[in-house]
Design a protein around this motif. Structure first.
Motif, short mmCIF file in Angstrom:
data_model
loop_
_atom_site.label_atom_id
_atom_site.label_comp_id
_atom_site.label_asym_id
_atom_site.label_seq_id
_atom_site.Cartn_x
_atom_site.Cartn_y
_atom_site.Cartn_z
N ALA A 1 10.76 -13.61 -6.02
CA ALA A 1 10.33 -14.89 -5.45
C ALA A 1 9.25 -15.56 -6.28
CB ALA A 1 9.84 -14.69 -4.02
N GLY A 2 8.80 -14.89 -7.35
CA GLY A 2 7.79 -15.47 -8.22
C GLY A 2 6.36 -15.19 -7.81
N ASP A 3 6.16 -14.23 -6.88
CA ASP A 3 4.81 -13.91 -6.43
C ASP A 3 4.25 -12.71 -7.20
OD1 ASP A 3 4.76 -15.88 -4.41
OD2 ASP A 3 5.92 -14.59 -3.08
N LYS A 4 2.93 -12.70 -7.31
CA LYS A 4 2.27 -11.52 -7.87
C LYS A 4 2.18 -10.45 -6.77
CE LYS A 4 -0.61 -13.90 -11.28
NZ LYS A 4 -1.98 -14.06 -11.83
N VAL A 5 2.07 -9.21 -7.20
CA VAL A 5 2.00 -8.11 -6.24
C VAL A 5 0.83 -7.18 -6.59
CG1 VAL A 5 3.24 -6.23 -5.09
CG2 VAL A 5 4.51 -8.20 -6.00
N LYS A 6 -0.03 -6.98 -5.63
CA LYS A 6 -1.13 -6.02 -5.78
C LYS A 6 -0.71 -4.72 -5.09
CE LYS A 6 -5.91 -5.27 -4.23
NZ LYS A 6 -7.03 -5.87 -3.45
N VAL A 7 -0.62 -3.67 -5.87
CA VAL A 7 -0.22 -2.36 -5.33
C VAL A 7 -1.45 -1.48 -5.21
CG1 VAL A 7 1.27 -0.35 -5.63
CG2 VAL A 7 2.05 -2.61 -6.37
N THR A 8 -1.68 -0.99 -4.01
CA THR A 8 -2.86 -0.16 -3.74
C THR A 8 -2.44 1.25 -3.37
OG1 THR A 8 -4.08 -2.10 -2.93
CG2 THR A 8 -4.93 0.06 -2.32
N ILE A 9 -2.95 2.23 -4.11
CA ILE A 9 -2.74 3.64 -3.76
C ILE A 9 -3.96 4.09 -2.95
CG2 ILE A 9 -2.35 5.97 -4.63
CD1 ILE A 9 -0.13 4.12 -5.39
N MET A 10 -3.69 4.57 -1.73
CA MET A 10 -4.79 4.99 -0.85
C MET A 10 -4.93 6.52 -0.89
SD MET A 10 -4.00 2.53 2.44
CE MET A 10 -2.39 3.32 2.69
N PHE A 11 -6.10 6.98 -1.30
CA PHE A 11 -6.38 8.42 -1.37
C PHE A 11 -7.15 8.85 -0.12
CE2 PHE A 11 -6.04 7.02 -5.77
CZ PHE A 11 -5.19 7.97 -6.31
N ARG A 12 -6.80 10.01 0.37
CA ARG A 12 -7.51 10.55 1.53
C ARG A 12 -7.91 12.00 1.25
NH1 ARG A 12 -3.65 8.52 6.56
NH2 ARG A 12 -3.96 6.27 6.25
N GLY A 13 -9.05 12.38 1.76
CA GLY A 13 -9.49 13.78 1.65
C GLY A 13 -9.46 14.31 0.24
N ARG A 14 -8.80 15.45 0.08
CA ARG A 14 -8.75 16.10 -1.23
C ARG A 14 -7.97 15.31 -2.27
NH1 ARG A 14 -7.50 22.40 0.50
NH2 ARG A 14 -9.42 22.73 1.74
N GLU A 15 -7.15 14.34 -1.82
CA GLU A 15 -6.38 13.53 -2.76
C GLU A 15 -7.29 12.77 -3.73
OE1 GLU A 15 -2.54 12.52 0.17
OE2 GLU A 15 -4.13 11.03 -0.20
N LYS B 1 0.84 -1.20 0.00
CA LYS B 1 0.00 0.00 0.00
C LYS B 1 0.87 1.25 0.00
CE LYS B 1 -3.90 -2.22 2.31
NZ LYS B 1 -4.85 -2.20 3.47
N LEU B 2 0.48 2.20 -0.84
CA LEU B 2 1.22 3.45 -0.97
C LEU B 2 0.28 4.63 -0.83
CD1 LEU B 2 3.27 2.64 -4.23
CD2 LEU B 2 3.99 2.23 -1.89
N ARG B 3 0.83 5.77 -0.43
CA ARG B 3 0.10 7.04 -0.46
C ARG B 3 0.53 7.80 -1.71
NH1 ARG B 3 -1.72 9.34 3.93
NH2 ARG B 3 -2.78 10.64 2.38
N PRO B 4 -0.36 8.56 -2.33
CA PRO B 4 0.00 9.27 -3.57
C PRO B 4 1.15 10.25 -3.41
CG PRO B 4 -2.16 9.97 -2.76
CD PRO B 4 -1.77 8.78 -1.97
N LYS B 5 1.32 10.80 -2.21
CA LYS B 5 2.41 11.77 -1.97
C LYS B 5 3.49 11.14 -1.10
CE LYS B 5 -0.57 15.84 -2.43
NZ LYS B 5 -1.07 17.07 -1.77
N ILE B 6 3.84 9.91 -1.37
CA ILE B 6 4.85 9.19 -0.58
C ILE B 6 6.21 9.85 -0.73
CG2 ILE B 6 5.36 7.59 -2.48
CD1 ILE B 6 5.67 5.38 -0.38
N ASP B 7 6.99 9.88 0.38
CA ASP B 7 8.32 10.52 0.29
C ASP B 7 9.31 9.53 -0.34
OD1 ASP B 7 9.98 9.02 2.32
OD2 ASP B 7 8.39 9.71 3.65
N PRO B 8 10.42 10.05 -0.87
CA PRO B 8 11.37 9.22 -1.62
C PRO B 8 11.89 8.00 -0.84
CG PRO B 8 11.84 11.54 -1.98
CD PRO B 8 10.81 11.48 -0.91
#
Length: 209
Positions: free
Chosen positions: A111-125, A88-95
């Motif tokens: 390792a051969g696994d699939k990865v689901k990446v989720t961007i979590m938006f909050r408020g005005r984002e 899980k990531l935030r849209p304004k994640i720091d470097p």
């Protein structure tokens, strides 16, 4: 599946006989087929009971069952369950955090696994979905050597989701990891052996002095 009928359990007047090497013998009386099996010290095995006449083959049934069991065991060992990891990531994640999260994604893909990446938006984002899209595109570019985009970014309520699939199958990744560990073990053993020889040589030299 139940075992096929063999030898005197085959109760039909005639069979289409197949030799031990797959050669077609033809339609013969079951008594003659049993005699040929006995002469060759093999079993007569009904391999296609619904055919007309049934197809029977000369073979070593015990060896056949053993090899079938070994193949089934090997297939189970090689069977790999697909695992989907999630990051899980935030849209304004720091470097720094981005680098850490990217490292996790790379490790999972290796390792051969699939990865689901989720961007979590909050408020005005939530009114700036392009931020999430750009972040996911950047991540896709950064890990392109290890994985590819299996599911393009899509909005899911307050979140944006994208799925990466590894370029290597899990079985290949596991085999590669085993080879790496074996190589490291061999190098450690070689190093320990060399150290032992040096210590022994030093001790011998000291004793001679």
């Amino acid at each position: 599946m139940s075992d096929p009928r063999i030898n005197d359990r085959i109760r039909v007047p005639e069979v289409r006989l197949v030799g031990p090497n797959g050669e077609q013998v033809g339609i013969v009386r079951v008594e003659d087929a049993l005699r040929l099996a006995a002469e060759a010290d093999l079993d007569l095995v009904e391999v296609a009971p619904t055919a007309r006449p049934p197809v029977a083959k000369l073979m070593d049934f015990g060896k056949f069952k053993y090899e079938a069991a070994m193949k089934a065991r090997e297939a189970r060992r090689n069977q790999v369950n697909t695992i989907i990891k999630e990051i899980k990531l935030r849209p304004k994640i720091d470097p720094h955090d981005y680098g850490t999260k990217k490292g996790h994604v790379e490790r999972f893909l290796k390792a051969g696994d699939k990865v689901k990446v989720t961007i979590m938006f909050r408020g005005r984002e939530q009114s700036r979905p392009e931020l999430g899209f750009r972040l996911l595109q950047r991540l896709a570019d950064d890990v392109s050597e290890l994985g590819y985009v299996e599911s393009a970014p899509k909005q899911d309520g307050r979140n944006m989701v994208m799925v990466f699939a590894p370029t290597k199958k899990k079985s290949e990744a596991k085999a590669e990891e085993r080879r790496r560990r074996d190589k490291e073990r061999g190098e450690r053993e070689h190093k320990d052996s060399s150290t032992g020889e040096k210590v022994e040589a030093a001790a011998t030299s000291a004793a001679e002095e």
